[in-house]
Design an enzyme around this catalytic site. Structure first.
Site, PDB file in Angstrom:
ATOM      1  NE  ARG A  40      -4.102  -1.976   1.992  1.00 44.02           N
ATOM      2  CZ  ARG A  40      -4.879  -2.495   2.940  1.00 44.02           C
ATOM      3  NH1 ARG A  40      -4.669  -2.172   4.212  1.00 44.02           N
ATOM      4  NH2 ARG A  40      -5.853  -3.325   2.634  1.00 44.02           N
ATOM      5  CD  GLU A  52      -4.751  -7.785  -4.465  1.00 40.28           C
ATOM      6  OE1 GLU A  52      -5.313  -8.868  -4.205  1.00 40.28           O
ATOM      7  OE2 GLU A  52      -4.850  -6.783  -3.730  1.00 40.28           O
ATOM      8  CD  GLN A  57      -5.168 -20.747  -4.226  1.00 41.77           C
ATOM      9  OE1 GLN A  57      -4.194 -20.438  -4.895  1.00 41.77           O
ATOM     10  NE2 GLN A  57      -6.002 -21.701  -4.596  1.00 41.77           N
ATOM     11  CG  LEU A  95       4.916 -17.182  -1.509  1.00 46.15           C
ATOM     12  CD1 LEU A  95       5.262 -16.159  -2.578  1.00 46.15           C
ATOM     13  CD2 LEU A  95       3.858 -16.624  -0.567  1.00 46.15           C
ATOM     14  N   GLY A  96       3.892 -21.742  -2.450  1.00 43.22           N
ATOM     15  CA  GLY A  96       3.028 -22.765  -3.028  1.00 43.22           C
ATOM     16  C   GLY A  96       2.332 -22.322  -4.305  1.00 43.22           C
ATOM     17  CE1 TYR A 135      -9.885  -9.204  -5.025  1.00 40.19           C
ATOM     18  CE2 TYR A 135      -7.807 -10.242  -5.634  1.00 40.19           C
ATOM     19  CZ  TYR A 135      -8.540  -9.413  -4.792  1.00 40.19           C
ATOM     20  OH  TYR A 135      -7.909  -8.775  -3.758  1.00 40.19           O
ATOM     21  CG  ASP A 153     -11.134 -11.096  -1.606  1.00 45.76           C
ATOM     22  OD1 ASP A 153     -12.234 -10.668  -1.182  1.00 45.76           O
ATOM     23  OD2 ASP A 153     -10.053 -10.886  -1.023  1.00 45.76           O
ATOM     24  CB  CYS A 207     -16.990  -9.434   8.044  1.00 50.47           C
ATOM     25  SG  CYS A 207     -18.572 -10.213   7.702  1.00 50.47           S
ATOM     26  CB  CYS A 218     -19.170  -4.330  11.624  1.00 48.69           C
ATOM     27  SG  CYS A 218     -19.630  -4.241   9.883  1.00 48.69           S
ATOM     28  CB  CYS A 224     -25.153  -6.497   8.367  1.00 47.81           C
ATOM     29  SG  CYS A 224     -24.734  -8.250   8.204  1.00 47.81           S
TER      30      CYS A 224
END
Length: 366
Positions: A40, A52, A57, A95-96, A135, A153, A207, A218, A224
């Site tokens: 960021r 991203e 995962q 990281l896979g 995404y 996501d 959440c 929240c 909600c």
């Protein structure tokens, strides 16, 4: 901004209106409460893209150190496009899902060849790049280029389905399309990136998916429906995945005083193109390991049991036992009928720095 009202179903109109009410408080909350994350800072398309893809995962805390190391060595698209694959995979080690890294390089090469090294700046063009879906394209186009495109996501699915008490299966493409369509109607033109990141951030730290969500913190709980009806944990609805296939494997560390035998996995399939210790299906006894070594053309001097380990892939689970086999000398002419891939005799320092080895073998990288 108001919803355009041209929805096919009245239910979508009402849902869109409810989402519209969340926009202002969510954007304000994000601007005041966003986490301090490395991607960021000094925001550009390359940095957001790398982060991203890494975050798919993988937990945020785990990604931070990988992201920093990756950017230090590959600071731009040109460096990524030119990096040798083995080095790329070594940087990605741990990281896979290694195809993510391969797709990064392929997309970087696309950018160099098709866009003169300049990252494309529209959702449609970004989505044409290898390994980038709706995404990631939505994240880059909204965070960096301030376009009103959704970035849906797992966090966003959870937040939105709870707000709306939406019981559609989020594993269905039609559910994603529906939620993307509704969000696109309410994304504020003056803050598309902050709104999208606000939804993602809310799902990440408030959440929550497991345990009780932190509804008291929240900023949009008054809108909600799941909060009002005290049924937050009923959402999102996700069809149960098939049970993983169990595979038993025996991992073998063949080594002498200087080197360890490894081999490169085939170019396609699970863990494609990565390096591994020789291994066989099934759980071998110590006697069977000695026999296997002899059949391979090696002379075992000592066999030591290694810890049992387990590694879970998306559709298969490896249940492993291991042995370290000390041999008199690693022979250069091994029986290729048994060792199906070309064997490499690596020094221990090379194993750490040169050859990318998946975390599935972490328990045996002593």
């Amino acid at each position: 901004m108001k919803c355009d009202g041209k929805k096919k179903y009245e239910a979508d109109d009402l849902a869109c209106e409810r989402l519209q009410e969340t926009v202002e408080p969510l954007v304000e909350w994000f601007r005041e409460n966003q986490r301090d994350l490395p991607w960021r800072k000094h925001v550009n398309a390359y940095r957001v893209w790398i982060s991203e893809i890494m975050l798919q995962q993988t937990r945020v805390e785990a990604v931070k150190s990988y992201y920093t190391r990756f950017l230090e060595e590959l600071p731009d698209i040109k460096a990524l496009a030119e990096v040798p694959e083995d080095r790329l995979l070594k940087l990605w080690e741990g990281l896979g899902y290694y195809n993510r890294a391969r797709n990064l390089k392929a997309a970087a090469q696309q950018v160099m060849e098709e866009y003169n090294g300049v990252f494309p700046d529209t959702f449609e063009e970004i989505k044409k790049l290898k390994g980038i879906g709706s995404y990631t394209a939505g994240a880059i186009s909204s965070f960096v280029y301030h376009q009103q495109k959704p970035a849906v996501d797992g966090n966003v699915f959870r937040v939105v389905t709870r707000i709306l008490e939406d019981s559609d299966d989020i594993m269905k493409a039609s559910t994603r399309t529906k939620i993307e369509r509704m969000l696109e109607q309410v994304i504020p033109a003056e803050a598309p990136g902050d709104f999208n990141q606000g939804l993602i951030e809310l799902g990440a730290i408030v959440c929550l998916p497991n345990g009780e969500p932190r509804c008291e913190s929240c900023p949009i709980r008054e809108f909600c429906l799941a909060y009002q009806d005290e049924c937050q944990m009923d959402y999102p609805v996700k069809k149960k995945a098939k049970e993983r296939r169990i595979e038993k494997r025996t991992i073998l560390r063949f080594c002498d005083n200087e080197e360890i035998a490894i081999r490169k996995r085939p170019g396609k399939g699970l863990l494609a193109g990565l390096y591994e210790f020789p291994n066989v299906e099934g759980h071998l006894t110590q006697k069977e390991v000695i026999e296997y070594a002899k059949e391979s053309g090696l002379t075992p001097v000592r066999v030591k049991k290694l810890p049992k380990a387990k590694h879970i892939f998306s559709h298969v689970e490896w249940q492993m036992k291991g042995y370290e086999v000390i041999v008199d000398e690693l022979e250069r002419e091994l029986d290729q009928k048994i060792w199906s891939e070309q064997v490499i005799f690596a020094e221990k320092e090379e194993l750490e720095k040169k050859y990318p080895m998946p975390s599935a073998f972490a328990a045996y990288q002593l």
